[in-house]
Design a protein around this motif. Structure first.
Motif, mmCIF file in Angstrom:
data_model
loop_
_atom_site.group_PDB
_atom_site.id
_atom_site.type_symbol
_atom_site.label_atom_id
_atom_site.label_comp_id
_atom_site.label_asym_id
_atom_site.label_seq_id
_atom_site.Cartn_x
_atom_site.Cartn_y
_atom_site.Cartn_z
ATOM 1 N N ALA A 89 25.603 14.471 -4.676
ATOM 2 C CA ALA A 89 26.305 13.575 -4.098
ATOM 3 C C ALA A 89 25.620 13.164 -2.883
ATOM 4 O O ALA A 89 25.496 11.601 -2.393
ATOM 5 N N SER A 90 24.933 13.685 -2.166
ATOM 6 C CA SER A 90 24.254 13.604 -1.081
ATOM 7 C C SER A 90 22.995 12.660 -1.307
ATOM 8 O O SER A 90 22.719 11.906 -0.674
ATOM 9 N N ILE A 91 22.198 13.126 -2.350
ATOM 10 C CA ILE A 91 21.100 12.423 -2.813
ATOM 11 C C ILE A 91 21.464 10.757 -3.162
ATOM 12 O O ILE A 91 20.946 10.062 -2.592
ATOM 13 N N TRP A 92 22.536 10.695 -4.021
ATOM 14 C CA TRP A 92 22.985 9.435 -4.307
ATOM 15 C C TRP A 92 23.640 8.715 -2.993
ATOM 16 O O TRP A 92 23.378 7.549 -2.808
ATOM 17 N N GLY A 93 24.216 9.427 -1.963
ATOM 18 C CA GLY A 93 24.596 8.942 -0.820
ATOM 19 C C GLY A 93 23.342 8.333 0.092
ATOM 20 O O GLY A 93 23.620 7.075 0.556
ATOM 21 N N MET A 94 22.213 8.791 -0.199
ATOM 22 C CA MET A 94 21.004 8.268 0.730
ATOM 23 C C MET A 94 20.753 6.982 0.144
ATOM 24 O O MET A 94 20.437 5.876 0.651
ATOM 25 N N GLY A 95 20.621 6.912 -1.158
ATOM 26 C CA GLY A 95 20.447 5.626 -1.979
ATOM 27 C C GLY A 95 21.366 4.656 -1.838
ATOM 28 O O GLY A 95 20.943 3.472 -1.684
ATOM 29 N N GLY A 138 0.714 -1.289 -0.071
ATOM 30 C CA GLY A 138 0.019 0.140 -0.078
ATOM 31 C C GLY A 138 0.944 1.431 -0.020
ATOM 32 O O GLY A 138 0.277 2.405 0.134
ATOM 33 N N GLU A 139 2.293 1.201 -0.133
ATOM 34 C CA GLU A 139 3.123 2.507 -0.249
ATOM 35 C C GLU A 139 3.936 2.412 -1.332
ATOM 36 O O GLU A 139 4.537 1.324 -1.409
ATOM 37 N N VAL A 140 4.707 3.274 -1.518
ATOM 38 C CA VAL A 140 5.852 3.489 -2.552
ATOM 39 C C VAL A 140 6.993 4.425 -1.631
ATOM 40 O O VAL A 140 6.420 5.709 -1.281
ATOM 41 N N SER A 141 8.126 3.854 -1.440
ATOM 42 C CA SER A 141 8.920 4.436 -0.576
ATOM 43 C C SER A 141 9.542 5.571 -1.392
ATOM 44 O O SER A 141 10.155 5.344 -2.433
ATOM 45 N N VAL A 142 9.856 6.812 -0.977
ATOM 46 C CA VAL A 142 10.704 7.881 -1.565
ATOM 47 C C VAL A 142 11.333 8.666 -0.316
ATOM 48 O O VAL A 142 11.209 8.599 0.583
ATOM 49 N N PHE A 143 12.493 9.594 -0.969
ATOM 50 C CA PHE A 143 13.127 10.523 0.002
ATOM 51 C C PHE A 143 12.924 11.814 -0.553
ATOM 52 O O PHE A 143 12.669 12.176 -1.729
ATOM 53 N N ARG A 144 12.952 12.909 0.355
ATOM 54 C CA ARG A 144 12.499 14.268 0.219
ATOM 55 C C ARG A 144 13.970 14.825 -0.211
ATOM 56 O O ARG A 144 14.869 14.758 0.837
ATOM 57 N N ILE A 145 14.477 15.323 -1.376
ATOM 58 C CA ILE A 145 15.655 15.518 -1.744
ATOM 59 C C ILE A 145 16.106 17.061 -1.733
ATOM 60 O O ILE A 145 17.286 17.554 -2.123
ATOM 61 N N ASP A 146 15.257 17.960 -1.398
ATOM 62 C CA ASP A 146 15.285 19.342 -1.581
ATOM 63 C C ASP A 146 16.387 20.027 -0.748
ATOM 64 O O ASP A 146 16.698 19.367 0.466
ATOM 65 N N GLY A 147 17.148 20.632 -1.127
ATOM 66 C CA GLY A 147 18.384 21.180 -0.336
ATOM 67 C C GLY A 147 19.776 20.449 -0.130
ATOM 68 O O GLY A 147 20.704 20.742 0.609
#
Lengths: 149, 165
Positions: A74-80, A61-70
């Motif tokens: 490198a940091s966005i890919w780091g979370m993944g 019932g859900e789709v996992s996402v990350f809030r990436i503003d700011g």
């Protein structure tokens, strides 16, 4: 010694960047960007440069996402990469959408930490796969594919 | 290859059309038809699309046959879904372009025909005989469920053509 100091400073910087900043709201604004990390090679097309609908199909019932503003790239890919490491998977790409695109198709976004910046796309029709598929097609149609290169 | 065979619209028609024989004759007939079908698949002109689809299907089975293959807790693709998906692929008319094949988080196998973001059609095949489909056709959209036995339902074929033509 100098190397160690530099290493720990970089680590601290990376760690602090991916933490949810104090100004990250409890609700997700329409203009916020959301990243869906893609760990399956068949969920995107490199040739057509697109995210496939299967990447946006819900699990439980859900789709996992990350809030990436700011965050920088490198940091966005780091979370993944953190997720990939914990799950022993390959991070191939991500699909970026705006929160307003999610709401336009009748869904919503609910922050769900930890991990920092994590949220779920919710409001999917229950036990109705055809309707889930049409919504996933609509989301994929407006998503931007970003390859992990 | 006979003229009669050439009039068949899809590979599966070769295995299902006609009056069934009985006993040993039936077994021999089925074996001959399957061999003929395989030779069709092996030819470059008639089998390229099906070979491509089979190759993608095998890749999906290989990569998605254990749970959590997508790192989000996806269910494994079952052998029954794989067999049904192969049967679905075999039933597609020769005239259609080969679809892109992938898996859903619930373990069903998806066939997708894509022209552009708003002209796309997708069908999911699972371990039972249900086909869940959805498509965007410009400003229109369609979705639903059909039952799949030996032939692909006309409504699905018509949506595929709508997406790619």
């Amino acid at each position: 010694m100098k190397f160690l100091k530099s290493f720990f400073l970089t680590l601290r910087e990376r760690f602090s960047k991916t933490q949810s900043p104090p100004n990250l709201k409890a609700t997700v604004d329409d203009k916020e960007n959301l990243a869906r990390y893609i760990f399956s090679a068949s969920h995107f097309s490199r040739k057509a440069s697109r995210v496939k609908a299967e990447a946006y199909m819900p699990s439980r019932g859900e789709v996992s996402v990350f809030r990436i503003d700011g965050l920088d790239q490198a940091s966005i890919w780091g979370m993944g990469a953190d997720v990939a490491r914990k799950r022993d998977r390959t991070l191939y790409a991500r699909g970026d959408t705006k929160a307003e695109d999610v709401r336009k198709v009748g869904l919503d976004i609910r922050p769900d930490e930890p991990p920092p910046r994590h949220a779920n796309i919710i409001g999917w029709p229950e036990n109705d796969k055809p309707r889930q598929k049409i919504i996933a097609l609509e989301l994929a149609a407006v998503a931007t594919l970003v390859l992990n290169e | 290859m006979t003229a009669a065979a050439l009039t068949l619209s899809s590979p599966s028609a070769l295995l299902t059309e006609g009056t069934p024989a009985v006993g040993d004759d039936h077994q021999r007939l089925v074996a001959q038809l399957q061999a003929t079908f395989q030779s069709w698949v092996d030819t470059v002109s008639l089998g390229k699309s099906l070979q491509d689809t089979y190759r993608q299907l095998y890749g999906v089975l290989e990569n998605c046959s254990r749970s959590d293959w997508d790192a989000y807790g996806a269910e494994a693709v079952l052998p029954e879904s794989y067999e049904n998906a192969k049967r679905f692929a075999r039933s597609l008319p020769f005239s259609l372009s080969s679809p892109e094949v992938s898996a859903d988080p619930d373990g069903e196998i998806t066939f997708e025909w894509y022209s552009n973001p708003t002209r796309v059609f997708s069908v999911s095949v699972g371990p039972n005989n249900e086909l869940h489909y959805a498509g965007l056709f410009g400003a229109s959209r369609a979705y639903g469920t059909e039952v799949f036995h030996d032939e692909i339902p006309e409504v699905i074929l018509s949506h595929i053509k709508r997406a790619i033509l």
